[in-house]
Design an enzyme around this catalytic site. Structure first.
Site: not given
Ligand SMILES: *Cc1c(COP(=O)(O)O)cnc(C)c1O
Length: 462
Positions: A111-113, A116
């Site tokens: 999910f960090k995409d 980011m």
């Protein structure tokens, strides 16, 4: 919109400054001075809209005049164009009234995409027009680092150094950090655990000479821009299940508290969220704290959900700031006690936290069993982090309210744990199928501030 520090004594900044800075100079985290709200009509209008349109409506009030509307729409479009799913954050159903929000269709499968990729675009535009260059240093338990390297590789105005705990990230996570060939991205394997990496990162930010010398910028989940980008999918998920007319609950596999804090912001903005459930693995400092046992550091135990293996949960400071009625001195006091091992939360603040968050934990065995059971009952392969969430959600949810559990990573990012539980080794999506054939590039470094500074200065000066 202005941003203030949770410790009350750093300068007040604009969105652009807060985003480019990361950690405040008093050691605190930036939060918006006020939380904008959306009307029920504005929220209802999101039903059926694209992810990008909802993203614009949700984030626009927070960014002030940093970007024009056209610029901001364009940044959002570019950020999510790299995703492998047209819906960006699709949902599947696990059981009656229990849903799984798939947040792993971005380029590094976690999910960090979501945050980011957007941060990368925002940095590029903000720095490019000022003709400035910054050095991004980040600490990662695996997923932040790969997402950051993917988002910033090849961009003109940034050098990126990622600190990860040597030997404690999965092979897929490591290879996503060590195989990009662009010369502006660097993977640093630190001899220590994730908390050591986070502590050295904080040391660098608190070393003002180094910080100013290399123009240090942070993209860890303490960066307000990261939290903001994550608010969006709470809105897309809830409105697709009938919000604002229908209340929903969320369960969030939690480590650094960034993702769940984004859910709290969504709630403050007017989204009808009934329960916000914090799900932890065996590193359960947050679960213990939210059950009234104080916030006391233990040692980190490596788990099959390594992206949640922490003891110090950095964004929890933002939750404490609100629970203590935004008293920066009180938060600064707690954080200095944390330096000595921990603190107890006052009765009033505890009540405030418990009014917003509930919590649960899943043991290693329960996590594995949940992966096994989910395959049997739904056909879904869960990554171990998502399984922690599903397990806790099953225990705590009330059947009348839709429960949305966040699936934070793709099962192929943690194939060993999934294979142990199911006998199936989940394959990587086709677009990254050759990951294990690419060459790796990394530097081993000591868990030591001076060694890190020397290394980074050396790379920047060649
Ligand atoms: C980072 C991460 C988490 C924890 O999210 P926080 O915002 O740090 O609480 C959970 N699962 C996965 C897969 C992650 O990468």
């Amino acid at each position: 919109m202005r941003y203030i520090s949770t410790r009350g004594s750093a300068p007040v900044l604009s969105f652009e400054e807060a985003m480019l800075t990361g950690l405040a100079r008093d050691g605190g985290l930036y939060v918006p001075e006020t939380i904008p709200t959306l009307t029920a009509d504005q929220i209802a209008a999101m039903q059926g809209q694209s992810y990008e349109d909802v993203a614009f409506t949700v984030m626009r009030p927070f960014i002030g005049d940093t970007f024009t509307d056209d610029e901001f729409r364009d940044l959002i479009a570019k950020a999510y164009a790299t995703f492998g799913h047209a819906a960006r954050a699709p949902m599947v159903q696990l059981a009656p009234n229990h849903f799984l929000l798939e947040l792993f269709h971005g380029p590094t499968l976690a999910f960090k995409d979501f945050a980011m990729q957007l941060i990368g675009q925002m940095f590029q535009l903000a720095l490019g027009r000022k003709g400035e260059r910054v050095t991004i240093v980040g600490a990662t338990s695996g997923d932040t680092g790969s997402a950051a390297i993917e988002a910033f590789r090849g961009l003109d105005n940034v050098d990126v150094f990622i600190l990860y705990p040597h030997g404690r990230v999965s092979d897929v996570q490591r290879r996503q950090m060590t195989t990009p060939t662009e010369s502006n991205v660097h993977a640093l394997a630190v001899d220590g655990d994730f908390d050591d990496c986070q502590a050295r990162l904080k040391d660098m930010f608190n070393d003002f000479e180094f910080r100013d010398g290399v123009r240090l910028a942070g993209v860890n989940s303490i960066n307000w821009g990261r939290v903001l980008a994550q608010v969006v999918y709470y809105f897309t998920a809830a409105t697709s299940l009938g919000a604002p007319l229908r209340e929903v609950s969320f369960t969030v596999p939690t480590g650094n508290f960034g993702d769940i804090f984004a859910g709290y912001i969504a709630k403050r903005m007017g989204l009808p969220i009934k329960e916000l459930v914090v799900a932890t693995n065996q590193n359960d400092i947050l679960d213990r704290c939210l059950k009234g046992q104080g916030y006391h550091k233990g040692t980190v135990h490596a788990s099959i959900s390594p992206s949640m293996d922490i003891q110090v949960s950095s964004n929890f400071e933002r939750a404490l700031f609100d629970a203590y009625d935004r008293d920066g001195n009180a938060v600064a006091q707690l954080m200095s006690e944390l330096g000595q091992g921990g603190f107890d939360v006052s009765q009033g603040a505890m009540q405030a936290l418990q009014d917003i968050y509930t919590s649960g934990r899943a043991s290693e065995a329960e996590t594995t069993q949940t992966i096994t059971d989910a395959l049997a009952t739904t056909g879904e392969l869960l990554c171990p982090h998502s399984a922690v969430g599903v397990k806790v959600a099953q225990e705590l949810r009330d059947e009348a309210t839709p429960m949305i559990t966040l699936a934070t990573a793709h099962p192929a990012k943690f194939p060993d744990a999934v294979e142990d539980a199911t006998g199936i080794r989940p394959p990587l999506p086709r677009r990254m199928a050759d990951l294990f054939e690419r060459d790796e590039r990394l530097t081993r470094v000591a868990n030591d501030l001076e060694a890190l500074k020397t290394h980074i200065n050396g790379v920047l000066n060649t």
